[in-house]
Scaffold this active site. Structure first.
Site, PDB file in Angstrom:
ATOM      1  CG  HIS A  29      16.053  49.075  42.294  1.00  0.00           C
ATOM      2  ND1 HIS A  29      15.127  48.105  42.562  1.00  0.00           N
ATOM      3  CD2 HIS A  29      15.494  49.869  41.345  1.00  0.00           C
ATOM      4  CE1 HIS A  29      14.048  48.307  41.811  1.00  0.00           C
ATOM      5  NE2 HIS A  29      14.249  49.376  41.075  1.00  0.00           N
ATOM      6  CB  SER A  44      13.531  41.525  41.103  1.00  0.00           C
ATOM      7  OG  SER A  44      14.774  41.506  40.463  1.00  0.00           O
ATOM      8  NE  ARG A  81       8.877  42.780  29.329  1.00  0.00           N
ATOM      9  CZ  ARG A  81       9.042  41.562  28.843  1.00  0.00           C
ATOM     10  NH1 ARG A  81       8.835  41.326  27.573  1.00  0.00           N
ATOM     11  NH2 ARG A  81       9.436  40.558  29.623  1.00  0.00           N
ATOM     12  CE  LYS A  82       5.917  38.858  26.154  1.00  0.00           C
ATOM     13  NZ  LYS A  82       6.669  37.730  25.557  1.00  0.00           N
ATOM     14  CG  MET A 142      -0.894  46.172  40.628  1.00  0.00           C
ATOM     15  SD  MET A 142       0.631  45.506  41.328  1.00  0.00           S
ATOM     16  CE  MET A 142       1.728  46.906  41.200  1.00  0.00           C
TER      17      MET A 142
HETATM   18  S1  PPS Z   1      11.388  48.335  38.473  1.00  0.00           S
HETATM   19  O1  PPS Z   1      11.377  49.160  37.233  1.00  0.00           O
HETATM   20  O2  PPS Z   1      12.750  47.915  38.804  1.00  0.00           O
HETATM   21  O3  PPS Z   1      10.726  48.971  39.603  1.00  0.00           O
HETATM   22  O4  PPS Z   1      10.575  47.043  38.057  1.00  0.00           O
HETATM   23  P1  PPS Z   1       9.923  45.973  39.028  1.00  0.00           P
HETATM   24  O5  PPS Z   1       8.650  46.478  39.531  1.00  0.00           O
HETATM   25  O6  PPS Z   1      10.915  45.461  40.001  1.00  0.00           O
HETATM   26  O7  PPS Z   1       9.664  44.761  38.004  1.00  0.00           O
HETATM   27  C1  PPS Z   1       8.934  44.937  36.832  1.00  0.00           C
HETATM   28  C2  PPS Z   1       8.518  43.561  36.350  1.00  0.00           C
HETATM   29  O8  PPS Z   1       7.498  43.061  37.231  1.00  0.00           O
HETATM   30  C3  PPS Z   1       6.310  42.813  36.468  1.00  0.00           C
HETATM   31  N1  PPS Z   1       5.145  43.059  37.303  1.00  0.00           N
HETATM   32  C4  PPS Z   1       4.324  42.093  37.732  1.00  0.00           C
HETATM   33  N2  PPS Z   1       4.364  40.771  37.561  1.00  0.00           N
HETATM   34  C5  PPS Z   1       3.353  40.051  38.110  1.00  0.00           C
HETATM   35  N3  PPS Z   1       2.350  40.612  38.820  1.00  0.00           N
HETATM   36  C6  PPS Z   1       2.280  41.938  39.019  1.00  0.00           C
HETATM   37  N4  PPS Z   1       1.294  42.469  39.709  1.00  0.00           N
HETATM   38  C7  PPS Z   1       3.308  42.739  38.457  1.00  0.00           C
HETATM   39  N5  PPS Z   1       3.559  44.060  38.462  1.00  0.00           N
HETATM   40  C8  PPS Z   1       4.685  44.239  37.744  1.00  0.00           C
HETATM   41  C9  PPS Z   1       6.444  43.774  35.299  1.00  0.00           C
HETATM   42  O9  PPS Z   1       5.578  43.438  34.250  1.00  0.00           O
HETATM   43  C10 PPS Z   1       7.917  43.597  34.962  1.00  0.00           C
HETATM   44  O10 PPS Z   1       8.198  42.318  34.398  1.00  0.00           O
HETATM   45  P2  PPS Z   1       8.182  41.991  32.813  1.00  0.00           P
HETATM   46  O11 PPS Z   1       8.773  40.612  32.706  1.00  0.00           O
HETATM   47  O12 PPS Z   1       8.999  43.005  32.129  1.00  0.00           O
HETATM   48  O13 PPS Z   1       6.750  42.028  32.409  1.00  0.00           O
END
Ligand code: PPS
Length: 337
Positions: free
Chosen positions: A158, A75, A300-301, A281
Site C-alpha cells: 500500500h 481498493s 464485507r460487501k 474468496m
Molecule cells: S486491504 O485490507 O487494504 O487489503 O483491503 P483490499 O483487499 O484492498 O479491499 C477490501 C475491499 O475489497 C472487497 N473485495 C472484493 N470486492 C469484489 N470482489 C472480490 N473478489 C473482493 N474481494 C475483496 C472487500 O469486500 C472490501 O470492500 P468492502 O466495500 O469493504 O466490502
C-alpha cells in the site's frame, strides 16, 4: 537486507508525529496509535516501525519476473492479488484451498504493520531464524524472506509509488488498482471497526473527516492515486479501477492478461474470474484457506456505491467538494455507482 550499507539515500524524511498530534488522533477515534511517523514532504502517516525500514523499502530490489501490485488500502488489493496469482497458476487453482494467500503472494508492508520480534512465537519468525540464524528480525522478516525468495514473486504494497524503489517500473510489471474515494472511505471505516492493528472507535462522519484531512494511515489518498496515474502510459504499469472490475470482470481480465503477455482461453478467463469472485474468496477466507488470519468482516460487501448507505447529505456535499477540489489537476474520473 541490512538497514545500513550502500543504500540509495531517501529523498524524503520520516519524522515522528508529535505526542500532541497523536493524542488528537486518538481522541478522533484512532485508538491503536501510541506513536506515528510521517514522511515529509509527502505526509504519509505510518506506524513507527516504518521509520527504520524506510531505507529498506525504498531500496528493495525488484526483479524482472516480479509482479508488483500497488494499491491504496481497501481498493481491491486482495481481489487483484488473487487474480494475479490465478493468472500465473491457472492449472493449479485448487492450491488456493491448501496454501494461504499470504504464502502465494507477499504483502511486504507487514514488517511495519505488524513488526516481528526475535522472541515471537510466530511460524514466520521461526522459519526466518532457521534459514538465517544470523538474520536480524528487526530488519524485516518479510522483506528479507522476499529478498531470498527464488521467485517468480507476486508482491503487494500500500506504499505510494514515490516511497518505493525508483527503478520499480523500469524493472518489472506493476499493476495499480484504484477505487473511488467514497467507497474506499466507507470500507476503511468498517475495516477500522474490525482491525486489531489500526482500530477506529468513533462514528463514520469522524472517520470521513480524518480521511479527507489525509490523517488515516497510508494517506493522502489523492497523491497515492495521482502518482500512479501520471505513470499510466509507462509500458510496465497497468492502471485498473475497482469499479470497472465490478462492471466487466472478463473485459478487465482480458486487458490485464494482454498487459502480462499471457494467453488464456475464454474458459480459463472464466475460471480465473470465478476463482476470484467475491463469494468464492469470502468462503475460502471463512474456511481459513485464504491467508489473512480469519478476520470476520474482511470480505464485507464488495460493491460499488456503499457510500450512499453510510453518509448523510451534508457529509456527501463535503466529500463532493473535496473530490472536486482534488480533481482540478487531474483527468481521473471515478464511477460511483
Ligand atoms: S486491504 O485490507 O487494504 O487489503 O483491503 P483490499 O483487499 O484492498 O479491499 C477490501 C475491499 O475489497 C472487497 N473485495 C472484493 N470486492 C469484489 N470482489 C472480490 N473478489 C473482493 N474481494 C475483496 C472487500 O469486500 C472490501 O470492500 P468492502 O466495500 O469493504 O466490502
Amino acid at each position: 537486507m541490512s538497514s545500513t550499507g550502500n543504500l540509495r539515500p531517501l529523498p524524503f524524511t520520516v519524522d515522528r508525529v508529535s505526542d500532541k498530534e497523536v493524542s488528537r488522533l486518538r481522541s478522533w477515534g484512532f485508538s491503536g496509535h501510541a506513536e506515528i511517523v510521517r514522511t515529509n514532504p509527502s505526509r504519509v502517516n505510518l506506524p513507527p516501525a516504518y521509520s527504520h525500514l524506510a531505507h529498506a523499502y525504498y531500496n528493495f530490489e525488484f526483479r524482472p519476473d516480479d509482479l508488483v501490485l500497488v494499491t491504496y488500502p481497501r481498493s481491491g488489493t486482495t481481489w487483484t492479488s488473487e487474480i494475479l496469482w490465478a493468472m500465473r497458476n491457472v492449472g493449479l487453482l485448487e492450491q488456493a484451498e491448501e496454501i494461504t494467500s499470504g504464502d502465494r503472494t507477499t504483502f511486504i508492508d507487514m514488517d511495519f504493520l505488524m513488526p516481528s520480534r526475535a522472541d515471537d512465537d510466530n511460524p514466520k519468525v521461526k522459519e526466518f531464524l532457521s534459514l538465517f540464524p544470523e538474520g536480524r528480525v528487526e530488519d524485516g522478516v518479510v522483506l528479507q524472506m522476499t529478498k531470498w525468495h527464488k521467485g517468480p514473486r507476486i508482491i503487494k504494497t500500500h506504499l505510494q509509488i514515490d516511497l518505493l524503489n525508483p527503478d520499480l517500473l523500469d524493472t518489472c510489471k506493476t499493476v495499480y488498482v484504484a477505487r473511488n474515494p467514497k467507497d474506499v472511505c466507507v470500507s476503511l471505516f468498517h475495516h477500522g471497526k474490525i482491525s486489531k492493528m489500526d482500530p477506529f472507535e468513533s462514528e463514520f462522519p469522524d472517520y470521513a473527516e480524518a480521511f479527507m484531512a489525509d490523517q488515516v494511515l497510508f494517506g493522502p489518498y489523492w497523491d497515492h492515486i495521482k502518482q500512479a496515474w501520471k505513470r499510466k502510459n509507462h509500458a510496465n504499469l497497468h492502471f485498473m479501477f475497482y469499479e470497472d472490475m465490478k462492471l466487466d470482470i472478463l473485459g478487465e481480465l482480458t486487458k490485464l492478461a494482454r498487459f502480462l503477455q499471457l494467453d488464456f482461453t475464454e474458459e480459463q478467463l472464466k475460471a480465473i474470474s470465478d476463482h476470484a469472485s467475491f463469494g468464492r474468496m469470502k468462503s475460502r477466507h471463512e474456511r481459513g484457506a485464504s491467508g489473512h488470519n480469519h478476520t470476520p468482516g474482511f470480505f464485507r460487501k464488495g460493491q460499488t456505491g456503499d457510500w450512499g448507505n453510510a453518509a448523510s447529505g451534508e457529509l456527501t456535499a463535503a466529500m463532493d467538494r473535496w473530490i472536486a477540489h482534488n480533481s482540478q489537476d487531474t483527468d481521473i474520473v471515478f464511477k460511483y455507482k
